[in-house]
Design a protein around this motif. Structure first.
Motif, mmCIF file in Angstrom:
data_model
loop_
_atom_site.group_PDB
_atom_site.id
_atom_site.type_symbol
_atom_site.label_atom_id
_atom_site.label_comp_id
_atom_site.label_asym_id
_atom_site.label_seq_id
_atom_site.Cartn_x
_atom_site.Cartn_y
_atom_site.Cartn_z
ATOM 1 N N PRO A 1 0.738 -1.291 0.048
ATOM 2 C CA PRO A 1 -0.064 -0.086 0.035
ATOM 3 C C PRO A 1 0.799 1.437 0.005
ATOM 4 O O PRO A 1 0.463 2.177 -0.691
ATOM 5 C CB PRO A 1 -0.886 -0.101 1.251
ATOM 6 C CG PRO A 1 -0.048 -1.118 2.057
ATOM 7 C CD PRO A 1 0.636 -1.997 1.118
ATOM 8 N N LYS B 1 0.613 4.219 -2.711
ATOM 9 C CA LYS B 1 0.098 5.686 -2.265
ATOM 10 C C LYS B 1 1.182 6.418 -2.837
ATOM 11 O O LYS B 1 1.014 7.718 -3.493
ATOM 12 C CB LYS B 1 -0.015 5.728 -0.815
ATOM 13 C CG LYS B 1 -0.604 6.906 -0.607
ATOM 14 C CD LYS B 1 -0.751 6.996 1.122
ATOM 15 C CE LYS B 1 -1.733 7.833 1.539
ATOM 16 N NZ LYS B 1 -2.969 8.217 1.042
ATOM 17 N N ASN C 1 -1.324 -1.320 8.752
ATOM 18 C CA ASN C 1 -0.874 -2.517 8.233
ATOM 19 C C ASN C 1 0.154 -3.571 9.266
ATOM 20 O O ASN C 1 0.027 -4.520 9.172
ATOM 21 C CB ASN C 1 0.000 -2.212 6.942
ATOM 22 C CG ASN C 1 -0.862 -1.902 5.816
ATOM 23 O OD1 ASN C 1 -1.369 -2.885 5.236
ATOM 24 N ND2 ASN C 1 -1.168 -0.554 5.487
#
Length: 400
Positions: A28, A32, A282
């Motif tokens: 992620p 991003k 996460n």
């Protein structure tokens, strides 16, 4: 003490945990950060062999696989993501498994010299930097390097570091010529950090970012505090130093089952609240997955705690929420969640935090202020999505 060659013989449980957390974050994070359309350079500062002797993947292969996945799915982004693997001893062992991976560079040299000669002298600061610092020892982590790198003004700079707090304390005792029998109950055969014969008190000051550690170890040597307290006091001071450089930081103690003394502290630092929330969320997912695997008997690792969890019995998250709001009259929801993460670490997910706010709003304890109040279709806005640029979301005590 184990030597480096022993470190790569087999992948220990705590290494699985570190790499699981790291891998959970990378996907992620890369997605991003590439939306900034600036190059991303990921540095594995103590790369090692790449693959352990028992066949398990190390951090270089994990990084390379993530880069490869991005390039395969988005060929147009090939020239904006790169992996750099700094290693001084195992160049051949590292280079072989990395063959065939795009945009992956093996760099022969030591972390400290590479930092000084290259990153600190880099003229192009229009790039995003991620440093993964996972030494098999306490060597070369000059605290001043973090300050200098942060001062260069990269659009995004994030650091994930495994700090061997136990190894630091033991080496500090040795250099101060204190009785090492204090460590007898904690020493284990699987301790694999290196001790440098050329080490010195001056060098330890450089690693710690000050000499505060000496008074802490003196108190332990004189019996005023326990080893657990010494480690906590040391990491509290070290974390204060990191927070003086980065806006947001969190550290997670990683503990062996046979002792509650942390083997490592996993430290994350960033200047962006999005990075803080993404990492903590996460980390939380990885932690839950590992705990679940342990319950099913799939993994035998060790206990994992979060910072200051001793406070959980006396202080509720709701009270902390109200305290922060009252101190600020009203506060952005995102900023408040970051403050909570800095205290509670990875104990809660982003979703759990938002659910707490929903409950407090439903019970009319707090007010959630959305600006604008209405959606584009004219309905009352109810969103908790602070990443939706159409809204600013504030939290305020009800009737406060």
């Amino acid at each position: 003490m184990g030597a480096t060659k022993d470190f790569f013989r087999e992948k220990k449980g705590w290494s699985f945990l570190k790499d699981t957390i790291f891998s959970h974050y990378l996907k992620p994070y890369i997605t991003k950060i590439l939306n900034t359309y600036r190059p991303l350079h990921i540095y594995d500062c103590f790369a090692g062999k790449g693959i352990f002797d028992d066949g398990n993947k190390g951090s270089p292969i994990i990084i390379a696989e993530h880069i490869n996945e991005i390039i395969q799915k988005n060929p147009g982004r090939k020239h904006i993501i790169f992996g750099h693997f700094v290693e001084n001893k195992y160049i051949e062992e590292l280079s072989q498994p990395l063959e065939g991976y795009s945009n992956c560079e093996v760099i022969k040299g030591s972390y400290d010299k590479y930092i000084e000669k290259h990153l600190l002298n880099e003229e192009n600061t229009d790039q995003n930097i991620f440093l993964y610092i996972d030494p098999y020892g306490i060597k070369c982590l000059d605290f001043d390097h973090f300050r200098k790198i942060s001062g260069k003004g990269y659009p995004s700079l994030e650091i994930l570091m495994n700090f061997n707090s136990f190894g630091f304390l033991r080496e500090g005792f040795r250099l101060l010529k204190y009785d090492l029998s204090h460590f007898d109950e904690f020493d284990r055969d699987d301790e694999t950090y290196e001790i440098d014969d050329k080490n010195s008190i001056y060098r330890m000051n450089s690693i710690a970012g000050g000499d505060y550690w000496q008074s802490i170890l003196q108190k332990k040597n004189e019996g005023e505090i326990s080893m657990f307290e010494a480690e906590e006091f040391f990491m509290d001071e070290y974390s204060k130093g990191i927070r003086s450089i980065f806006k947001h930081t969190v550290n997670i103690p990683i503990r062996i089952k046979t002792t509650r003394l942390p083997k490592y502290r996993l430290i994350f630092a960033t200047n962006h609240p999005d990075g803080m929330i993404l990492m903590a969320d996460n980390m939380n997912k990885a932690w839950i997955q590992i705990v679940e695997n342990q319950r099913k008997g799939q993994e035998v690792l060790f206990d994992i705690d979060v910072p200051d969890m001793k406070l959980m019995g006396d202080i509720s998250i709701e009270e902390d929420i109200l305290l922060h709001i009252r101190d600020n009259d009203q506060i952005l929801l995102k900023d408040l969640i970051v403050l909570l993460i800095e205290k509670y670490g990875i104990h809660f997910s982003e979703k759990e935090y938002k659910n707490r706010f929903r409950d407090l709003e439903a019970n009319e304890i707090i007010s959630i202020i959305r600006d604008p109040e209405l959606t584009p279709t004219g309905r009352k806005a109810k969103t908790f999505d602070y990443n939706d640029k159409r809204y600013k979301i504030y939290v305020r005590v009800r009737n406060g």
